[in-house]
Scaffold this motif. Sequence first.
Motif, short mmCIF file in Angstrom:
data_model
loop_
_atom_site.label_atom_id
_atom_site.label_comp_id
_atom_site.label_asym_id
_atom_site.label_seq_id
_atom_site.Cartn_x
_atom_site.Cartn_y
_atom_site.Cartn_z
N VAL A 1 0.44 9.74 4.44
CA VAL A 1 -0.91 9.53 4.98
C VAL A 1 -0.82 9.37 6.49
O VAL A 1 -0.05 8.54 6.98
CB VAL A 1 -1.56 8.26 4.37
CG1 VAL A 1 -2.97 8.07 4.91
CG2 VAL A 1 -1.57 8.36 2.85
N ALA B 1 0.84 -1.20 0.00
CA ALA B 1 0.00 0.00 0.00
C ALA B 1 0.87 1.25 0.00
O ALA B 1 1.83 1.34 0.77
CB ALA B 1 -0.90 0.00 1.23
N ASP B 2 0.53 2.19 -0.86
CA ASP B 2 1.28 3.44 -0.90
C ASP B 2 0.67 4.39 0.12
O ASP B 2 -0.33 5.05 -0.15
CB ASP B 2 1.24 4.04 -2.30
CG ASP B 2 2.02 5.35 -2.36
OD1 ASP B 2 2.71 5.67 -1.36
OD2 ASP B 2 1.93 6.03 -3.39
N THR B 3 1.29 4.45 1.28
CA THR B 3 0.72 5.28 2.36
C THR B 3 1.63 6.47 2.67
O THR B 3 1.51 7.07 3.73
CB THR B 3 0.53 4.44 3.64
OG1 THR B 3 1.78 3.85 3.98
CG2 THR B 3 -0.52 3.36 3.45
#
Lengths: 479, 96, 485
Positions: B49, B44-46
């Motif tokens: 975030v 997941a590209d977090t």
Amino acid sequence: MSAWETVIGLEIHAQLATRSKIFSGAATAYGAAPNTQACLVDLGYPGVLPVLNAEAVRMAVRFGLAIGARIARQSVFARKNYFYPDLPKGYQISQYELPIVAAGSIDIVLEDGSVKRIGVTRAHLEEDAGKSLHEGLGALTGIDLNRAGTPLIEIVSEPEMRSAKEAVAYMKKVHTLVRYLEICDGNMQEGSFRCDANVSVRPLGSDQFGTRAEIKNINSFRYVEKAIQYEVARQIELIESGGKVIQETRLYDPDRGETRSMRSKEEANDYRYFPDPDLLPLELDEADIEAIRAGLPELPDAKASRFVSQYGLSAYDAGVLTASRDLADYYEAVVHAVPQQPKLAANWVMGDLAAVLNKEGLEIGSGRLPAERLAGLLVRIADQTLSGKLAKEVFESMWSSGQSADAVIEAKGLKQITDTSAIEQAIEAVMAKNPAQLAEYRGGKDKLFGFFVGQVMKATQGKANPAQLNDLLKKKLSG
Amino acid sequence: MALTREQVENIAHLARLELEAAEIPQFQQNLSRIVDFIGELERADTAGVAPMAHPLPGLTQRLRPDAVTERDEHELYQRNAPQVASGLYLVPKVIE
Amino acid sequence: MIHRQTLSQLAAALRARKVSSVELVRTYLARIEASQPALNAFVSITAEHALAAAEAADRALAAGRGGPLEGVPIGHKDLFCTAGVRTTCGSRMLENFVSPYDATVVTRLRAAGAVMLGKLNMDEFAMGSSNETSHFGPVRNPWNTALVPGGSSGGSAAAVAARLLPAATATDTGGSIRQPAAFCGITGIKPTYGRVSRYGMIAFASSLDQGGVLAASAEDAAWLLREMAGFDPRDSTSVDAPVPDYPAGLDAPLAGMKIGLLKEFFDTGLDPQYERCVREALAVFERLGATLCEVSLPNISLSVPVYYVVAPAECSSNLARYDGVRFGHRCADARDLQDLYKRSRSEGFGAEVKRRIMTGTYVLSAGYYDAYYLKAQRARRLISAEFARAFGEVDLLMGPTTPTVAFALGAKTADPITMYLNDIYTIGANLAGLPAMSIPCGFAAGLPAGLQIIGPHFAEQRLLQAAHRYQLETDWHVRLPEQYA
């Protein structure tokens, strides 16, 4: 000269003086029968939830403002997970990454009179644990959870103290401050104010920290000093004999005057902190904070400076008189009644009154000698009703009888004679009794003046006002 | 990622669970599967975030007035307790 | 046939004195007793309590008093604390636990006049999707007792599906209301996080748990939810916002409503027959005046791994209080404190609970916190943001509740991941705190299929309205398993 430098940081736990607990409506009063003040929330019953006490928040902010710290606009409660019988939920609700109070500082006065500033890393809100009781239960331990959930503020210092004495001075200063702020009763015997000391040593001149030991739960100033001194000596001896200090938790045993490793805390803890999902972020806005700031009392350092400038006291006296808010208030109440005599008031409060309080183990706020009553005595000194010597006698009677200065003076007939005709009468009687000395004096032997003073004083049992007597005697003797 | 037996025992100890010797391989296998599965999060590209601890945005903690609202009910509350005496909960001796 | 009446019809009949609460309670108690050997939906049946409460309700009704649900029988999932009646959470740990207090939901429903007939079976500590982890034995699906009813609120769902009760409370942490609703062919609603108080609802994962309803229809769910919902000062996460009169808004037309089809839910793993049911249901909404469009949530596939980090993390901490000291199971003859802790907990918890506690302990432990827990909480925000974006464009999202219909007991117990993936469509709403429903939308291979409806925060009214309008057009929700018809 020791080749070692001591490095000390303190974590002070102060119980906040709220009526109810930090997350429940149970009472916080000390000394109740076991578990009678532990409600479902405190017991960690299935299904219960915490709701934060507004007063605990207000008190923590008061502390933060008092040490010039930044108050977090948003702080977060986290769970510190570990198993212990006095920790009902298996986690303590505390603050971890975002505490309510960030960096501030506290000034302490060193023995040489210089001031040292100690950094406060942070102060955070958390709940206290219960108590384990081991007496009289044989192979069992009893758990009393009355204390569980009592609000605490944990005040974490920078490792900036360099001796046991500095640590004690810092702890005393924090103690003074929390009582000034009326956020903690400061009762150390009941555990309302206690500390953990992180102690390490390093070669003088080193900028690396040594391995530290944490001494847990010390609840008196004297024990803090003794425990640190013992621990420092232990670590130096250990290192000098080729050993190594290990990072561990230790307990101070006041009976033996030594620290020892805590078996129950031996294993490395992994507290698995994470934000408590039962509580939301605590937000404070500028208006909340300013309202709390507006309610702050005058703080000890400010009060001491004012005492110096307003009453002309020495820095030392001002420091002593502001060590507690009760003492400072008492002093000022006395000065209010004798505004011309601030130094006289300071001398009496710090001298005779402090001595007798100390002797009887009483607090200034005990009400045994109200400020107005001490002021009543000082008024009689100031208006020369009493000489200094008589005043001490009156003070003793006031203390033991609980009477006012005037009542004691009246009852004992200790009042100075200031009535001119009465003094004149006494002089005339002395002159009549001592015709030879009178003739000598009048013949030029001035030294005999003292003889006449003494005789009149003797006749009046020392009550003649000395100044008046002087004047009148001069006139009478010269014919 | 396969968890070692020692890791499983260490986790069980932290969680104060006693696993029987025969159960450990089973837990080792299950937990390894679960760890692999949640390991998918890695992709997941977090970046940038912020973590989200609460499902509703913008809610803040409510404060309760400082009032004592609870009474002593320890007898009722201790009816569920396995061992009590003189109002105390009893456990095997705690050594400090 | 009393049991074929809806909860709202029963409430009206009671108020009109056409039926007494005692009659209702006796009828349902008889059905419960008869069903127990086959379904095992109840952990505790509180007949005496119920009859006493029914008598009191009848007196209140006779005097023209009483709440909106006066005399209506209901059941509570056995994780809502009930004073004086044991609350087990489906666990040996709490086998003999009698709560000294009532959950807020229990208090509210009692105040509304509802009569509790018993406590409903569930997966242990609500951890499970099949009701096979209960210490009190599995619940079986009334449509076919070889199948699971779903979980964790399997007892509540089976009881309502077999009309052992007109409605029941339930909770949903990752689908525990919606998945059993779909498997049992009934209506279930999980409200917005914070809408229903969690006080007294034994926690599994605090940031995901939400109390809700399993009922025979959207209308019945509206009736019950109106009484359950609302602000509770004892729950810091409870939202202080007025509760709409849900039943009053049910009849509003759907014309102009924008419905988004959750693209990813149709992409992989969905049973074709199930899909047909869902597509047919969507066509009904179109006929009702709604417009359909496809909506993509690219990160939704992360929801299951996110959930299996966050939920175990929270549960590992929430379940630490079960230590054999103040309540709950305590092992015999503990050698010392550690032995007391370890054996009490190991004996008290079942395998799935232990797995989750251990998973949670692992993801929070030093060295793994950032990689798992924090990473999951970041991904949670991504998912939540995608939902928020979607609700900028549509009023509701729809899709299947589960990938398949009910499966056989034992079919998924061997591998936890297979079981976890059964919640693939439901978990997203929990992560984002959104209200979501499942309503019956047909039969696939003779078993009920569920249509899931998800709305933006606090849109319960809209969900219930859409479901109700659909149920006016269809009869899936009134079909009963033959044996319980």
